[in-house]
Design a protein around this motif. Structure first.
Motif, PDB file in Angstrom:
ATOM      1  N   HIS A 144       0.836  -1.210   0.000  1.00 54.42           N
ATOM      2  CA  HIS A 144       0.000   0.000   0.000  1.00 54.42           C
ATOM      3  C   HIS A 144       0.871   1.259   0.000  1.00 54.42           C
ATOM      4  CE1 HIS A 144      -3.537   2.478   0.945  1.00 54.42           C
ATOM      5  NE2 HIS A 144      -2.702   3.154   1.722  1.00 54.42           N
ATOM      6  N   ARG A 145       1.923   1.256   0.795  1.00 56.97           N
ATOM      7  CA  ARG A 145       2.794   2.433   0.872  1.00 56.97           C
ATOM      8  C   ARG A 145       3.511   2.684  -0.446  1.00 56.97           C
ATOM      9  NH1 ARG A 145       6.427   2.866   5.968  1.00 56.97           N
ATOM     10  NH2 ARG A 145       6.377   5.025   5.274  1.00 56.97           N
ATOM     11  N   THR A 166       0.682   3.967  -2.983  1.00 55.51           N
ATOM     12  CA  THR A 166       0.032   5.256  -2.697  1.00 55.51           C
ATOM     13  C   THR A 166       0.973   6.336  -2.201  1.00 55.51           C
ATOM     14  OG1 THR A 166      -0.426   4.698  -0.390  1.00 55.51           O
ATOM     15  CG2 THR A 166      -2.074   4.043  -2.040  1.00 55.51           C
ATOM     16  N   ASP A 212       1.569   6.681   0.884  1.00 55.77           N
ATOM     17  CA  ASP A 212       1.081   6.995   2.230  1.00 55.77           C
ATOM     18  C   ASP A 212       2.146   6.693   3.285  1.00 55.77           C
ATOM     19  OD1 ASP A 212      -1.403   7.800   1.383  1.00 55.77           O
ATOM     20  OD2 ASP A 212      -2.440   5.949   1.945  1.00 55.77           O
ATOM     21  N   ALA A 237       1.178   5.205   9.287  1.00 54.79           N
ATOM     22  CA  ALA A 237      -0.099   5.268  10.010  1.00 54.79           C
ATOM     23  C   ALA A 237      -1.281   5.164   9.052  1.00 54.79           C
ATOM     24  CB  ALA A 237      -0.184   6.546  10.833  1.00 54.79           C
ATOM     25  N   ALA A 238      -1.221   5.885   7.951  1.00 54.97           N
ATOM     26  CA  ALA A 238      -2.311   5.846   6.977  1.00 54.97           C
ATOM     27  C   ALA A 238      -2.412   4.466   6.337  1.00 54.97           C
ATOM     28  CB  ALA A 238      -2.103   6.909   5.906  1.00 54.97           C
ATOM     29  N   GLN A 273      -4.091   1.954   8.644  1.00 59.25           N
ATOM     30  CA  GLN A 273      -5.538   2.142   8.707  1.00 59.25           C
ATOM     31  C   GLN A 273      -6.235   1.661   7.445  1.00 59.25           C
ATOM     32  OE1 GLN A 273      -6.092   6.288   9.619  1.00 59.25           O
ATOM     33  NE2 GLN A 273      -5.787   5.962  11.808  1.00 59.25           N
ATOM     34  N   SER A 274      -5.529   1.682   6.325  1.00 59.45           N
ATOM     35  CA  SER A 274      -6.132   1.308   5.050  1.00 59.45           C
ATOM     36  C   SER A 274      -6.101  -0.186   4.778  1.00 59.45           C
ATOM     37  CB  SER A 274      -5.410   2.025   3.909  1.00 59.45           C
ATOM     38  OG  SER A 274      -5.580   3.414   4.038  1.00 59.45           O
TER      39      SER A 274
END
Length: 104
Positions: free
Chosen positions: A24-25, A28, A30, A33-34, A37-38
């Motif tokens: 995800h990082r 995105t 992000d 922390a984000a 949460q995702s």
């Protein structure tokens, strides 16, 4: 706390959460922390709840729920010692006798 046998089933689920967060990082950009949460960590959390009956909300906390990481119960208060080699109990301050650590 999980036994080593239970941990063998839990660890791959937690590793999947880490892989998903990393993926995800990268995709995105992000922050951690984000991304946490995702990412869906429900599979690991649900499995832990089925094993223990306790609903944990934080998948990171599960990394510390492995019984073999801790020592035997304190001879005074019964709480687990912090390590198998601990010489005193941080909960009640009792010193642990040498025979607690001997096997057999």
């Amino acid at each position: 706390m999980l036994t080593d046998e239970e941990w063998q089933s839990m660890e791959p689920l937690l590793m999947r959460v880490i892989e998903d967060v990393q993926r995800h990082r990268v995709i995105t950009g992000d922050g951690l922390a984000a991304a946490m949460q995702s990412v869906d960590s429900l599979r690991a959390l649900s499995f832990y709840e089925r094993l223990t009956g306790f609903r944990e909300a934080n998948p990171n906390a599960l990394w510390h729920h492995r019984a073999s990481l801790y020592g035997p119960p304190c001879t005074n208060c019964g709480k687990p010692l912090r390590t198998p080699q601990a010489s005193y109990c941080p909960a009640c301050g009792a010193k642990q006798s040498k025979h607690v650590f001997e096997k057999g």
